[in-house]
Design a protein around this motif. Structure first.
Motif, PDB file in Angstrom:
ATOM      1  N   PHE A  30     -12.114   9.088  -6.169  1.00  0.00           N
ATOM      2  CA  PHE A  30     -11.171   9.301  -5.083  1.00  0.00           C
ATOM      3  C   PHE A  30     -11.021  10.766  -4.692  1.00  0.00           C
ATOM      4  O   PHE A  30     -10.607  11.062  -3.577  1.00  0.00           O
ATOM      5  CB  PHE A  30      -9.817   8.656  -5.402  1.00  0.00           C
ATOM      6  CG  PHE A  30      -9.830   7.184  -5.118  1.00  0.00           C
ATOM      7  CD1 PHE A  30      -9.744   6.700  -3.823  1.00  0.00           C
ATOM      8  CD2 PHE A  30      -9.950   6.269  -6.154  1.00  0.00           C
ATOM      9  CE1 PHE A  30      -9.783   5.341  -3.548  1.00  0.00           C
ATOM     10  CE2 PHE A  30      -9.983   4.903  -5.894  1.00  0.00           C
ATOM     11  CZ  PHE A  30      -9.899   4.441  -4.588  1.00  0.00           C
ATOM     12  N   ASN A  31     -11.403  11.668  -5.555  1.00  0.00           N
ATOM     13  CA  ASN A  31     -11.374  13.092  -5.188  1.00  0.00           C
ATOM     14  C   ASN A  31     -12.385  13.411  -4.096  1.00  0.00           C
ATOM     15  O   ASN A  31     -12.269  14.437  -3.435  1.00  0.00           O
ATOM     16  CB  ASN A  31     -11.613  13.971  -6.410  1.00  0.00           C
ATOM     17  CG  ASN A  31     -10.378  14.088  -7.281  1.00  0.00           C
ATOM     18  OD1 ASN A  31      -9.279  13.706  -6.888  1.00  0.00           O
ATOM     19  ND2 ASN A  31     -10.551  14.617  -8.480  1.00  0.00           N
ATOM     20  N   PHE A  33     -13.374  10.785  -1.833  1.00  0.00           N
ATOM     21  CA  PHE A  33     -13.282   9.726  -0.818  1.00  0.00           C
ATOM     22  C   PHE A  33     -12.515  10.268   0.387  1.00  0.00           C
ATOM     23  O   PHE A  33     -11.362  10.693   0.257  1.00  0.00           O
ATOM     24  CB  PHE A  33     -12.583   8.493  -1.408  1.00  0.00           C
ATOM     25  CG  PHE A  33     -12.691   7.283  -0.532  1.00  0.00           C
ATOM     26  CD1 PHE A  33     -13.855   6.532  -0.508  1.00  0.00           C
ATOM     27  CD2 PHE A  33     -11.634   6.906   0.291  1.00  0.00           C
ATOM     28  CE1 PHE A  33     -13.968   5.415   0.306  1.00  0.00           C
ATOM     29  CE2 PHE A  33     -11.732   5.786   1.101  1.00  0.00           C
ATOM     30  CZ  PHE A  33     -12.907   5.043   1.109  1.00  0.00           C
ATOM     31  N   LYS A  36      -8.141   9.025   3.840  1.00  0.00           N
ATOM     32  CA  LYS A  36      -6.821   9.026   3.199  1.00  0.00           C
ATOM     33  C   LYS A  36      -5.913   7.914   3.728  1.00  0.00           C
ATOM     34  O   LYS A  36      -4.874   7.623   3.147  1.00  0.00           O
ATOM     35  CB  LYS A  36      -6.118  10.377   3.385  1.00  0.00           C
ATOM     36  CG  LYS A  36      -6.900  11.564   2.868  1.00  0.00           C
ATOM     37  CD  LYS A  36      -7.123  11.490   1.383  1.00  0.00           C
ATOM     38  CE  LYS A  36      -7.794  12.760   0.894  1.00  0.00           C
ATOM     39  NZ  LYS A  36      -8.356  12.668  -0.411  1.00  0.00           N
ATOM     40  N   ILE A  40      -5.339   0.472   0.354  1.00  0.00           N
ATOM     41  CA  ILE A  40      -5.803   0.322  -1.026  1.00  0.00           C
ATOM     42  C   ILE A  40      -4.897  -0.635  -1.789  1.00  0.00           C
ATOM     43  O   ILE A  40      -3.672  -0.503  -1.769  1.00  0.00           O
ATOM     44  CB  ILE A  40      -5.825   1.693  -1.739  1.00  0.00           C
ATOM     45  CG1 ILE A  40      -6.750   2.655  -0.994  1.00  0.00           C
ATOM     46  CG2 ILE A  40      -6.250   1.542  -3.198  1.00  0.00           C
ATOM     47  CD1 ILE A  40      -6.660   4.096  -1.468  1.00  0.00           C
ATOM     48  N   GLU A  50      -3.034   5.504 -11.466  1.00  0.00           N
ATOM     49  CA  GLU A  50      -3.989   5.744 -10.393  1.00  0.00           C
ATOM     50  C   GLU A  50      -3.273   5.892  -9.055  1.00  0.00           C
ATOM     51  O   GLU A  50      -3.652   6.719  -8.229  1.00  0.00           O
ATOM     52  CB  GLU A  50      -5.031   4.620 -10.346  1.00  0.00           C
ATOM     53  CG  GLU A  50      -6.058   4.676 -11.451  1.00  0.00           C
ATOM     54  CD  GLU A  50      -5.533   4.240 -12.832  1.00  0.00           C
ATOM     55  OE1 GLU A  50      -6.182   4.584 -13.827  1.00  0.00           O
ATOM     56  OE2 GLU A  50      -4.491   3.566 -12.901  1.00  0.00           O
ATOM     57  N   LEU A  54      -3.390   8.930  -6.384  1.00  0.00           N
ATOM     58  CA  LEU A  54      -3.713   8.735  -4.975  1.00  0.00           C
ATOM     59  C   LEU A  54      -2.647   9.354  -4.073  1.00  0.00           C
ATOM     60  O   LEU A  54      -2.980  10.005  -3.072  1.00  0.00           O
ATOM     61  CB  LEU A  54      -3.859   7.240  -4.671  1.00  0.00           C
ATOM     62  CG  LEU A  54      -5.064   6.544  -5.301  1.00  0.00           C
ATOM     63  CD1 LEU A  54      -4.986   5.046  -5.061  1.00  0.00           C
ATOM     64  CD2 LEU A  54      -6.364   7.104  -4.773  1.00  0.00           C
ATOM     65  N   PHE A  59      -3.328  10.067  -0.148  1.00  0.00           N
ATOM     66  CA  PHE A  59      -3.539   8.708   0.353  1.00  0.00           C
ATOM     67  C   PHE A  59      -2.194   8.130   0.794  1.00  0.00           C
ATOM     68  O   PHE A  59      -1.158   8.377   0.171  1.00  0.00           O
ATOM     69  CB  PHE A  59      -4.209   7.836  -0.706  1.00  0.00           C
ATOM     70  CG  PHE A  59      -5.656   8.196  -0.914  1.00  0.00           C
ATOM     71  CD1 PHE A  59      -6.648   7.564  -0.183  1.00  0.00           C
ATOM     72  CD2 PHE A  59      -6.011   9.191  -1.811  1.00  0.00           C
ATOM     73  CE1 PHE A  59      -7.980   7.914  -0.352  1.00  0.00           C
ATOM     74  CE2 PHE A  59      -7.346   9.550  -1.986  1.00  0.00           C
ATOM     75  CZ  PHE A  59      -8.332   8.914  -1.260  1.00  0.00           C
ATOM     76  N   LEU A 102      -8.892  -1.328  -6.003  1.00  0.00           N
ATOM     77  CA  LEU A 102      -9.154  -0.461  -7.132  1.00  0.00           C
ATOM     78  C   LEU A 102      -9.075  -1.281  -8.424  1.00  0.00           C
ATOM     79  O   LEU A 102      -8.052  -1.911  -8.694  1.00  0.00           O
ATOM     80  CB  LEU A 102      -8.116   0.662  -7.143  1.00  0.00           C
ATOM     81  CG  LEU A 102      -8.385   1.872  -7.999  1.00  0.00           C
ATOM     82  CD1 LEU A 102      -7.537   3.032  -7.516  1.00  0.00           C
ATOM     83  CD2 LEU A 102      -8.125   1.611  -9.438  1.00  0.00           C
TER      84      LEU A 102
END
Length: 193
Positions: A30-31, A33, A36, A40, A50, A54, A59, A102
């Motif tokens: 995710f760093n 991806f 934003k 998810i 997690e 995010l 996100f 996820l």
């Protein structure tokens, strides 16, 4: 292993799967991806470390679901006032459309007989947006009865390949110490038709 089973695990602090922070393979993914605003879903969210990562990474559209009331109560307290959807319920009954699901410990907590139903439900939740499952599965068979329940890359490939294009299914290079050599990183995209 129903709602009462999982809630009892939380009530009795029998949460050996909980590492206390976001899993390194997921953080690494995710760093990098870029979207934003991606919608998810984190099923079986537990303490939702997690999700915390995010949110910190910017996100904006995160949904958590867990079957255990105690887990959800803790998560609601932790994320009070934050822009995040938190649901108490069964993943298999969830309706909605997501860009990403996820996966962190949820799949491997399910009885193996439920895995085909997991794949069907994931495809329902991801099909409209052509979404992906991203995360970590155990790539090892455990000596003791689960949960967690392990498996192999070959078995996972056979299970998912009808509904998903497997973009990545390989050993994690960045697992935490106690999980070194036991985790597989997955990235699977819903097959559009």
């Amino acid at each position: 292993m129903d709602k009462e089973y999982w809630n009892a695990r939380w009530e009795n602090q029998q949460t050996g799967w909980d590492i206390g922070y976001a899993s390194t393979p997921i953080v690494t993914f995710f760093n990098t991806f870029p979207d934003k605003d991606a919608k998810i879903l984190i099923p079986g969210c537990g303490n939702a470390y997690e999700a915390a990562h995010l949110l910190e990474a910017g996100f904006t559209n995160i949904t958590l679901i867990d079957i255990a009331p105690r887990a959800i109560a803790q998560v609601k307290e932790r994320f009070a006032g934050q822009q995040i959807e938190i649901l108490l319920g069964d993943f298999f009954d969830l309706k909605g459309d997501f860009d990403l699901m996820l996966e962190q410990t949820f799949f491997c907590a399910l009885e193996p007989s439920q895995r085909p139903d997991y794949v069907k439900q994931a495809s329902r939740l991801l099909e409209r947006k052509g979404g992906e499952i991203v995360g970590v599965l155990f790539g090892v068979t455990f000596e003791k009865e689960g949960p967690p329940f392990g498996g192999s890359a070959e078995a996972y490939e056979q299970l998912f390949e009808k509904e998903f294009t497997i973009r990545k299914l390989e050993p994690c290079y960045n697992s935490i110490g106690p999980r070194q050599g036991t985790e597989l990183f997955i990235r699977m995209a819903y097959k559009n038709g």
